[in-house]
Design a protein around this motif. Sequence first.
Motif, short mmCIF file in Angstrom:
data_model
loop_
_atom_site.label_atom_id
_atom_site.label_comp_id
_atom_site.label_asym_id
_atom_site.label_seq_id
_atom_site.Cartn_x
_atom_site.Cartn_y
_atom_site.Cartn_z
N ARG A 32 -1.62 1.44 -8.51
CA ARG A 32 -1.89 1.73 -7.08
C ARG A 32 -0.62 1.69 -6.26
O ARG A 32 -0.34 2.59 -5.48
CB ARG A 32 -2.89 0.70 -6.51
N SER A 107 3.78 -9.13 -5.88
CA SER A 107 3.21 -9.86 -4.74
C SER A 107 3.57 -11.34 -4.75
O SER A 107 3.23 -12.06 -3.83
CB SER A 107 1.69 -9.72 -4.75
N HIS A 130 9.03 -7.81 -1.95
CA HIS A 130 7.57 -7.74 -1.83
C HIS A 130 7.25 -6.82 -0.65
O HIS A 130 7.25 -7.26 0.50
CB HIS A 130 6.97 -9.13 -1.60
N PRO A 131 6.98 -5.56 -0.93
CA PRO A 131 6.54 -4.68 0.15
C PRO A 131 5.17 -5.15 0.63
O PRO A 131 4.24 -5.26 -0.17
CB PRO A 131 6.45 -3.30 -0.54
N LEU A 132 5.06 -5.43 1.93
CA LEU A 132 3.79 -5.96 2.46
C LEU A 132 2.89 -4.80 2.90
O LEU A 132 2.41 -4.75 4.04
CB LEU A 132 4.06 -6.91 3.64
N PHE A 133 2.75 -3.85 2.00
CA PHE A 133 1.87 -2.71 2.27
C PHE A 133 1.42 -2.14 0.93
O PHE A 133 1.92 -2.54 -0.12
CB PHE A 133 2.57 -1.63 3.11
N GLY A 134 0.49 -1.23 1.00
CA GLY A 134 -0.03 -0.61 -0.21
C GLY A 134 -0.76 0.65 0.19
O GLY A 134 -0.69 1.08 1.35
N PRO A 135 -1.49 1.25 -0.74
CA PRO A 135 -2.14 2.54 -0.45
C PRO A 135 -3.11 2.48 0.73
O PRO A 135 -3.19 3.42 1.51
CB PRO A 135 -2.86 2.88 -1.75
N LEU A 136 -3.82 1.33 0.87
CA LEU A 136 -4.82 1.27 1.96
C LEU A 136 -4.15 1.18 3.33
O LEU A 136 -4.52 1.89 4.26
CB LEU A 136 -5.75 0.07 1.75
N SER A 137 -3.14 0.31 3.43
CA SER A 137 -2.48 0.17 4.74
C SER A 137 -1.68 1.43 5.07
O SER A 137 -1.57 1.82 6.23
CB SER A 137 -1.61 -1.09 4.79
N HIS A 189 -2.01 -14.49 1.70
CA HIS A 189 -2.47 -13.47 0.76
C HIS A 189 -3.48 -14.04 -0.24
O HIS A 189 -4.57 -13.47 -0.44
CB HIS A 189 -1.25 -12.95 0.01
N PHE A 193 -7.51 -13.04 -0.35
CA PHE A 193 -8.15 -12.43 -1.53
C PHE A 193 -9.24 -13.34 -2.11
O PHE A 193 -10.25 -12.85 -2.62
CB PHE A 193 -7.09 -12.09 -2.59
N ALA A 224 -9.43 -4.33 0.27
CA ALA A 224 -8.28 -4.58 -0.62
C ALA A 224 -8.77 -5.13 -1.96
O ALA A 224 -8.31 -4.71 -3.03
CB ALA A 224 -7.32 -5.56 0.04
N LEU A 232 -4.11 -7.40 -9.41
CA LEU A 232 -3.51 -7.94 -8.19
C LEU A 232 -4.12 -9.30 -7.88
O LEU A 232 -3.39 -10.27 -7.61
CB LEU A 232 -3.72 -6.95 -7.04
#
Length: 277
Positions: A32, A107, A130-137, A189, A193, A224, A232
Amino acid sequence: MERGAARQPGQRPPAAAGRHRDVTFALLGYGRFGQAFAGLLQQAGHPVRVFDPQAGVPADLAAPSAAAAVDGAAWVVLAMPVPHLREALLALRPQLQAGQTVLDVGSVKMHPCATMDELLGAQIPHVGTHPLFGPLSLARDERPLRAVVCPAADHPQAAVRAGGLFRELGCEVIEQDPASHDRAMAMTHALAFFIAKGLVDLGVDDGTPVAPPSFQGMKHMLAAVRGDAGHLFAAIQRENPFAGEARAQLLAQLERLHRQLLADVDDDRLAIPAPSA
Ligand SMILES: O=C(O)C(=O)C[C@]1(C(=O)O)C=C[C@@H](O)C=C1
């Protein structure tokens, strides 16, 4: 803490203009996040070569092997699930050159950073991120994006380069050491989750039209968890040395609250004190 020159909210990274034709990225892992990151890099004009032994990679990006992806690349991005990082890096180590910069995008940061320090040492520049984003954001077009950068003691310049890369992609950059990062992630985080997975497993219907505004904020958490194949969730909980304690503290607080409610305590005692000025 270092804060980068952020783009204005909604402002896009520079469009592909062929400016970076010589700065090739080897992306190892096309899950992802790997897919989302490949899109961002391409949007910024970077050539990307991807290797993933499991995922289907589009033919125009696919490299036949990890070695072929890495050959001549300026950046090597470790985007495989965190538990696979060590094995992948051991296999890759003979191909890596001192002129390349290796970064992970996991993460959690303590284990990946320690593994990179151990296996890449002073020879191969590396940095934890750690990029604080992903496909949803990204799909929600949340801006500014944010990324944490954890410099390796032997390679401060790699951290400077990684900060520059993330700023170019439209991120605010936050510099942190791996332990501070993992402590902060355990209380944010990992707990988000944990709660979200509990709600999903409980069968909470976040699509119901009567969900009140106070619940709307939790929908991103549930989305998420639902979008995750499980890697994840497991990594956030199991690879973060502080996550277990954070979960235990949360459960203790919930248990205490539950008991107070059952014991019919005064409503005033349930109030959350206003923050002191
Ligand atoms: O935007 C998404 O798709 C995400 O799930 C992003 C998200 C998260 O918010 O949990 C996922 C993992 C990363 O470590 C950081 C951010």
